[in-house]
Design a protein around this motif. Sequence first.
Motif, PDB file in Angstrom:
ATOM      1  N   ILE A  75      -5.870  -5.554  -4.913  1.00 56.67           N
ATOM      2  CA  ILE A  75      -5.648  -4.384  -5.759  1.00 56.67           C
ATOM      3  C   ILE A  75      -6.102  -3.134  -5.010  1.00 56.67           C
ATOM      4  CG2 ILE A  75      -6.374  -3.205  -7.877  1.00 56.67           C
ATOM      5  CD1 ILE A  75      -6.574  -5.927  -9.224  1.00 56.67           C
ATOM      6  N   PHE A  76      -5.242  -2.109  -4.997  1.00 54.32           N
ATOM      7  CA  PHE A  76      -5.578  -0.831  -4.374  1.00 54.32           C
ATOM      8  C   PHE A  76      -5.955   0.189  -5.441  1.00 54.32           C
ATOM      9  CE2 PHE A  76      -2.299  -2.748  -1.628  1.00 54.32           C
ATOM     10  CZ  PHE A  76      -2.986  -2.778  -0.419  1.00 54.32           C
ATOM     11  N   ASP A  77      -6.961   1.025  -5.139  1.00 55.87           N
ATOM     12  CA  ASP A  77      -7.174   2.218  -5.946  1.00 55.87           C
ATOM     13  C   ASP A  77      -5.997   3.166  -5.721  1.00 55.87           C
ATOM     14  OD1 ASP A  77      -9.503   1.397  -7.089  1.00 55.87           O
ATOM     15  OD2 ASP A  77     -10.823   2.766  -6.001  1.00 55.87           O
ATOM     16  N   PRO A  78      -5.758   4.108  -6.644  1.00 61.17           N
ATOM     17  CA  PRO A  78      -4.587   4.991  -6.511  1.00 61.17           C
ATOM     18  C   PRO A  78      -4.492   5.721  -5.177  1.00 61.17           C
ATOM     19  CG  PRO A  78      -5.492   5.194  -8.704  1.00 61.17           C
ATOM     20  CD  PRO A  78      -6.440   4.323  -7.935  1.00 61.17           C
ATOM     21  N   ASP A  79      -5.636   6.121  -4.599  1.00 62.96           N
ATOM     22  CA  ASP A  79      -5.585   6.822  -3.313  1.00 62.96           C
ATOM     23  C   ASP A  79      -5.441   5.876  -2.134  1.00 62.96           C
ATOM     24  OD1 ASP A  79      -8.087   5.677  -3.113  1.00 62.96           O
ATOM     25  OD2 ASP A  79      -9.192   7.570  -3.077  1.00 62.96           O
ATOM     26  N   GLY A  80      -5.505   4.575  -2.390  1.00 61.93           N
ATOM     27  CA  GLY A  80      -5.301   3.587  -1.340  1.00 61.93           C
ATOM     28  C   GLY A  80      -6.492   3.346  -0.442  1.00 61.93           C
TER      29      GLY A  80
ATOM     30  N   ASP B 112       0.821  -1.211   0.000  1.00 67.80           N
ATOM     31  CA  ASP B 112       0.000   0.000   0.000  1.00 67.80           C
ATOM     32  C   ASP B 112       0.857   1.264   0.000  1.00 67.80           C
ATOM     33  OD1 ASP B 112       0.809   0.502   2.637  1.00 67.80           O
ATOM     34  OD2 ASP B 112      -1.055  -0.210   3.524  1.00 67.80           O
ATOM     35  N   ASN B 113       0.197   2.414  -0.003  1.00 59.71           N
ATOM     36  CA  ASN B 113       0.917   3.691  -0.088  1.00 59.71           C
ATOM     37  C   ASN B 113       1.741   3.998   1.162  1.00 59.71           C
ATOM     38  OD1 ASN B 113      -0.246   4.083  -2.595  1.00 59.71           O
ATOM     39  ND2 ASN B 113      -1.915   5.361  -1.825  1.00 59.71           N
ATOM     40  N   ASP B 114       1.467   3.287   2.255  1.00 62.86           N
ATOM     41  CA  ASP B 114       2.212   3.490   3.498  1.00 62.86           C
ATOM     42  C   ASP B 114       3.401   2.543   3.640  1.00 62.86           C
ATOM     43  OD1 ASP B 114       0.415   5.489   4.372  1.00 62.86           O
ATOM     44  OD2 ASP B 114      -0.989   3.950   5.036  1.00 62.86           O
ATOM     45  N   GLY B 115       3.621   1.708   2.633  1.00 62.15           N
ATOM     46  CA  GLY B 115       4.750   0.790   2.677  1.00 62.15           C
ATOM     47  C   GLY B 115       4.448  -0.542   3.336  1.00 62.15           C
ATOM     48  N   LEU B 116       3.188  -0.776   3.726  1.00 66.51           N
ATOM     49  CA  LEU B 116       2.807  -2.056   4.317  1.00 66.51           C
ATOM     50  C   LEU B 116       2.508  -3.067   3.221  1.00 66.51           C
ATOM     51  CD1 LEU B 116       0.350  -1.188   7.246  1.00 66.51           C
ATOM     52  CD2 LEU B 116       2.690  -2.046   7.443  1.00 66.51           C
ATOM     53  N   PHE B 117       2.961  -4.291   3.428  1.00 66.28           N
ATOM     54  CA  PHE B 117       2.604  -5.374   2.528  1.00 66.28           C
ATOM     55  C   PHE B 117       1.302  -6.018   3.005  1.00 66.28           C
ATOM     56  CE2 PHE B 117       7.087  -4.954   1.594  1.00 66.28           C
ATOM     57  CZ  PHE B 117       7.144  -5.188   0.224  1.00 66.28           C
ATOM     58  N   TRP B 118       0.374  -6.192   2.089  1.00 64.96           N
ATOM     59  CA  TRP B 118      -0.864  -6.915   2.367  1.00 64.96           C
ATOM     60  C   TRP B 118      -0.716  -8.311   1.778  1.00 64.96           C
ATOM     61  CZ3 TRP B 118      -6.161  -4.352   2.909  1.00 64.96           C
ATOM     62  CH2 TRP B 118      -6.037  -3.110   3.533  1.00 64.96           C
ATOM     63  N   LEU B 119      -1.028  -9.310   2.587  1.00 65.02           N
ATOM     64  CA  LEU B 119      -0.856 -10.703   2.196  1.00 65.02           C
ATOM     65  C   LEU B 119      -2.196 -11.428   2.222  1.00 65.02           C
ATOM     66  CD1 LEU B 119       2.197 -11.442   4.538  1.00 65.02           C
ATOM     67  CD2 LEU B 119       2.265 -10.472   2.235  1.00 65.02           C
ATOM     68  N   GLY B 120      -2.545 -12.061   1.113  1.00 65.25           N
ATOM     69  CA  GLY B 120      -3.702 -12.947   1.083  1.00 65.25           C
ATOM     70  C   GLY B 120      -3.252 -14.337   1.495  1.00 65.25           C
ATOM     71  N   THR B 121      -3.730 -14.821   2.642  1.00 64.15           N
ATOM     72  CA  THR B 121      -3.218 -16.065   3.221  1.00 64.15           C
ATOM     73  C   THR B 121      -4.340 -17.072   3.466  1.00 64.15           C
ATOM     74  OG1 THR B 121      -3.488 -15.584   5.588  1.00 64.15           O
ATOM     75  CG2 THR B 121      -1.606 -14.556   4.464  1.00 64.15           C
TER      76      THR B 121
END
Length: 244
Positions: free
Chosen positions: A129-134, A87-96
């Motif tokens: 998937i993120f929208d551009p504004d997150g 994401d825009n904050d540098g966090l990784f999102w994981l689908g687990t």
Amino acid sequence: GSNVGLHRYDAEADAFTTFLFAHMRTQGAGNIELRTLFNDVSEYLWLGTSLRGLVRFHVDSGQYTQLMPDFHALSVPALEVNAINKDNDGLFWLGTNIGIMTYDPSTGAFDKFLTDDTLVNLTGISKIIFDPDGVRVWLSGEQGVVLYDRKTGEQRSIFDNDKNMNLRGKFIYCMLDDGQGSLWIGTADGLFSYDKEMNTSTKYNLANDSIYNIIQDRTGDIWVCTNAGLSSVTPAIRTQLQAK
């Protein structure tokens, strides 16, 4: 990627280089199945695996680093990572295998975020998937696509809430955002485009309805991997051409 390791192809030399998973196998039994790759435009590739969770791969040195959460705290024997995005904050999102988790590379911390019990009609998350504004996050899974609003915490199942949608009950294999307001969704029953603002979908008649992967080229055309070969779709005019 494969259960042996990563394979890098050099087009100029017409040769492959393989980076083996061998040293990770010595740390535990069982094969390592690579589920997904994510390139964050840095010196690393991020790998989602079936037994080793999240793995960081240093491209220049060819070294792997396993990034493991506290399995006892998660109450699971192993972490399967099937989807990765940042994401825009540098966090990784994981689908687990237990829902959505986040990983903070600055602290090394894993956190549960959305579990299978709290996600609306969604298991087996395969794409984030993120929208551009997150703010809006699109999550695809085995049964459909869920829209999650990070500001309000609201979740909406695209397949179930709109009676006009013809996507309900379709097994989802892949999803792509074309950057022009549409999601392209590959299912076991065909290719669909979904207009994110109008909340409408269109099905495309290709050579085969089993859609396993979708990519977009530099001209904006959509390329679709099917059981019967490769098809292309030009979004501007919405025509289909079966590739020879």
